[in-house]
Design an enzyme around this catalytic site. Structure first.
Site, PDB file in Angstrom:
ATOM      1  N   ASN A 190      64.197  64.532 -84.373  1.00 44.45           N
ATOM      2  CA  ASN A 190      65.098  65.572 -83.503  1.00 44.45           C
ATOM      3  C   ASN A 190      66.310  64.944 -83.239  1.00 44.45           C
ATOM      4  O   ASN A 190      67.528  65.633 -82.904  1.00 44.45           O
ATOM      5  CB  ASN A 190      64.256  66.031 -82.131  1.00 44.45           C
ATOM      6  CG  ASN A 190      64.004  64.825 -81.281  1.00 44.45           C
ATOM      7  OD1 ASN A 190      64.939  64.655 -80.269  1.00 44.45           O
ATOM      8  ND2 ASN A 190      63.104  64.358 -81.311  1.00 44.45           N
ATOM      9  N   HIS A 240      59.128  58.229 -81.158  1.00 43.59           N
ATOM     10  CA  HIS A 240      59.790  57.501 -81.996  1.00 43.59           C
ATOM     11  C   HIS A 240      60.935  56.995 -81.234  1.00 43.59           C
ATOM     12  O   HIS A 240      62.178  57.629 -81.301  1.00 43.59           O
ATOM     13  CB  HIS A 240      60.332  58.604 -83.148  1.00 43.59           C
ATOM     14  CG  HIS A 240      59.237  58.560 -84.103  1.00 43.59           C
ATOM     15  ND1 HIS A 240      59.347  59.775 -85.082  1.00 43.59           N
ATOM     16  CD2 HIS A 240      58.357  57.826 -84.473  1.00 43.59           C
ATOM     17  CE1 HIS A 240      58.385  59.354 -85.846  1.00 43.59           C
ATOM     18  NE2 HIS A 240      57.653  58.428 -85.649  1.00 43.59           N
ATOM     19  N   SER A 275      62.913  61.719 -77.506  1.00 41.23           N
ATOM     20  CA  SER A 275      62.010  60.511 -77.115  1.00 41.23           C
ATOM     21  C   SER A 275      62.957  59.395 -76.589  1.00 41.23           C
ATOM     22  O   SER A 275      62.496  58.219 -76.419  1.00 41.23           O
ATOM     23  CB  SER A 275      61.352  60.172 -78.258  1.00 41.23           C
ATOM     24  OG  SER A 275      62.414  60.052 -79.332  1.00 41.23           O
ATOM     25  N   HIS A 283      52.283  62.493 -82.080  1.00 42.89           N
ATOM     26  CA  HIS A 283      52.742  63.548 -83.199  1.00 42.89           C
ATOM     27  C   HIS A 283      51.422  63.973 -83.627  1.00 42.89           C
ATOM     28  O   HIS A 283      51.552  64.874 -84.469  1.00 42.89           O
ATOM     29  CB  HIS A 283      53.207  62.485 -84.234  1.00 42.89           C
ATOM     30  CG  HIS A 283      54.457  61.880 -83.822  1.00 42.89           C
ATOM     31  ND1 HIS A 283      54.492  60.290 -83.238  1.00 42.89           N
ATOM     32  CD2 HIS A 283      55.976  61.872 -83.463  1.00 42.89           C
ATOM     33  CE1 HIS A 283      55.638  59.911 -83.056  1.00 42.89           C
ATOM     34  NE2 HIS A 283      56.606  60.934 -83.115  1.00 42.89           N
ATOM     35  N   GLU A 334      54.016  63.654 -87.652  1.00 37.07           N
ATOM     36  CA  GLU A 334      53.622  65.235 -87.323  1.00 37.07           C
ATOM     37  C   GLU A 334      53.046  66.157 -88.280  1.00 37.07           C
ATOM     38  O   GLU A 334      52.224  66.729 -88.189  1.00 37.07           O
ATOM     39  CB  GLU A 334      54.647  65.813 -86.326  1.00 37.07           C
ATOM     40  CG  GLU A 334      54.231  67.167 -85.763  1.00 37.07           C
ATOM     41  CD  GLU A 334      55.155  68.190 -85.177  1.00 37.07           C
ATOM     42  OE1 GLU A 334      55.080  69.356 -85.167  1.00 37.07           O
ATOM     43  OE2 GLU A 334      56.212  67.635 -84.599  1.00 37.07           O
TER      44      GLU A 334
END
Length: 316
Positions: A225, A42, A267, A75, A127
């Site tokens: 995240n 992402h 990421s 994911h 995910e």
């Protein structure tokens, strides 16, 4: 003059590095195009860079031409997607993060042991969708302690939980607490099985916010995240902003600020962190320091399927 404090660790984790390497090596072996189901990670910058090299990102397998090399994102995907690819005879390279695959295995084992499975995660996240599709049988998805209270399960039912990897021990603690408070027979993975990168980055941000007047998090808006890192800054009472890169820095954020905490989601590449520093430097003079923190040395092996790809002919 402002001080920029860099979190340690920050940015790419081993699973993201592995996924990007898989796309790069597939392109190097067979040439463009290769097809990637969903964003490999992402981050728009990463995706655009791979697009420029010849990767084609699709949402569904029916967009992949017959016989084209197909890569599953970090994911993970459902078993239905895996079966569809096999039925079409697509040469597949699975870039699912090994820690995500570990969650799939744990979930299947709990179900095989006769336990009712609860997945702690965010509805709609790729995910989570992949994990739900990897488990045979019913899985109950919960994202808050309140949702635990509404689970339609007997209080003495044997329960097991697994968690989305982009959630840390801190993120899941309240939900696990609600499960153990309501149900009499609850088990789950050891906290050591929580994604190391998620936990480390969140711990680093908490430390960072002890020393900074504000927090900048480099990451994409759809990065779970990265968003959580910004939320932690807010929880600690610091003005906190998520930026994709230096172009999104608002100079007004710097007014009255002496120390800026700067980190990046798992990421987000380091070059984007540096672009934010450059944007700050365009507004005011800057000193840059890195906080002491964990040095991550985790590496994941690349999938053997990469070695089975045919090598394209090289021009002498």
């Amino acid at each position: 003059m402002v001080k920029v404090l860099l979190a340690q660790p920050r940015g790419f984790c081993a699973g993201v590095i592995r996924a990007i390497d898989i796309v790069d090596q597939a392109l190097d072996r067979v040439g463009a195009p290769v097809y990637v189901r969903h964003e490999i990670v992402h981050n728009r910058h990463v995706v655009d860079t791979l697009k420029a090299k010849g990767a084609v990102f699709v949402e569904e397998l029916n967009e992949v031409p017959t016989g084209a090399v197909t890569i599953f994102s970090a994911h993970g995907v459902s078993r239905t997607v895996q079966a569809d690819a096999e039925a079409r005879g697509l040469p597949v390279i699975d870039a699912t993060c090994p820690l995500v695959s570990k969650v799939h295995i744990q979930g299947r084992r709990y179900v095989q042991a006769g336990r009712t499975l609860v997945l702690i995660g965010h509805a709609g996240h790729p995910e989570v969708e992949g994990t739900l599709g990897q488990i045979d049988g019913e899985v109950h998805l919960v994202g808050t302690p309140e949702e635990v209270e509404s689970l339609p399960l007997a209080l003495d039912a044997p329960i097991a939980y697994i968690t989305q990897t982009t959630l840390s021990v801190d993120d899941t603690r309240a939900i696990i607490g609600a499960l153990t408070a309501r149900f009499s027979d609850v088990t789950g993975p050891d906290t050591a099985d929580i994604c190391y990168a998620t936990q480390n980055r969140q711990s680093a941000v908490r430390e960072l916010c002890e020393h900074a007047d504000m927090l900048l998090v480099v990451g994409s808006p759809n990065s779970s995240n990265s968003n959580r890192l910004r939320e932690i800054g807010e929880e600690m009472g610091k003005p906190s902003f998520l930026v994709a890169d230096g172009s999104q820095l608002d100079p007004r954020w710097l007014e009255g600020v002496e120390t800026i905490g700067l980190t990046a989601g798992a990421s987000a590449p380091e070059e984007l962190v540096q672009s934010v520093i450059a944007a700050i430097r365009a507004v005011t003079s800057v000193t840059v320091e890195t906080l002491d923190g964990l040095e991550e040395n985790v590496q994941f092996r690349l999938p053997p399927a990469l070695d089975r790809l045919p090598q394209r002919a090289r021009v002498a």
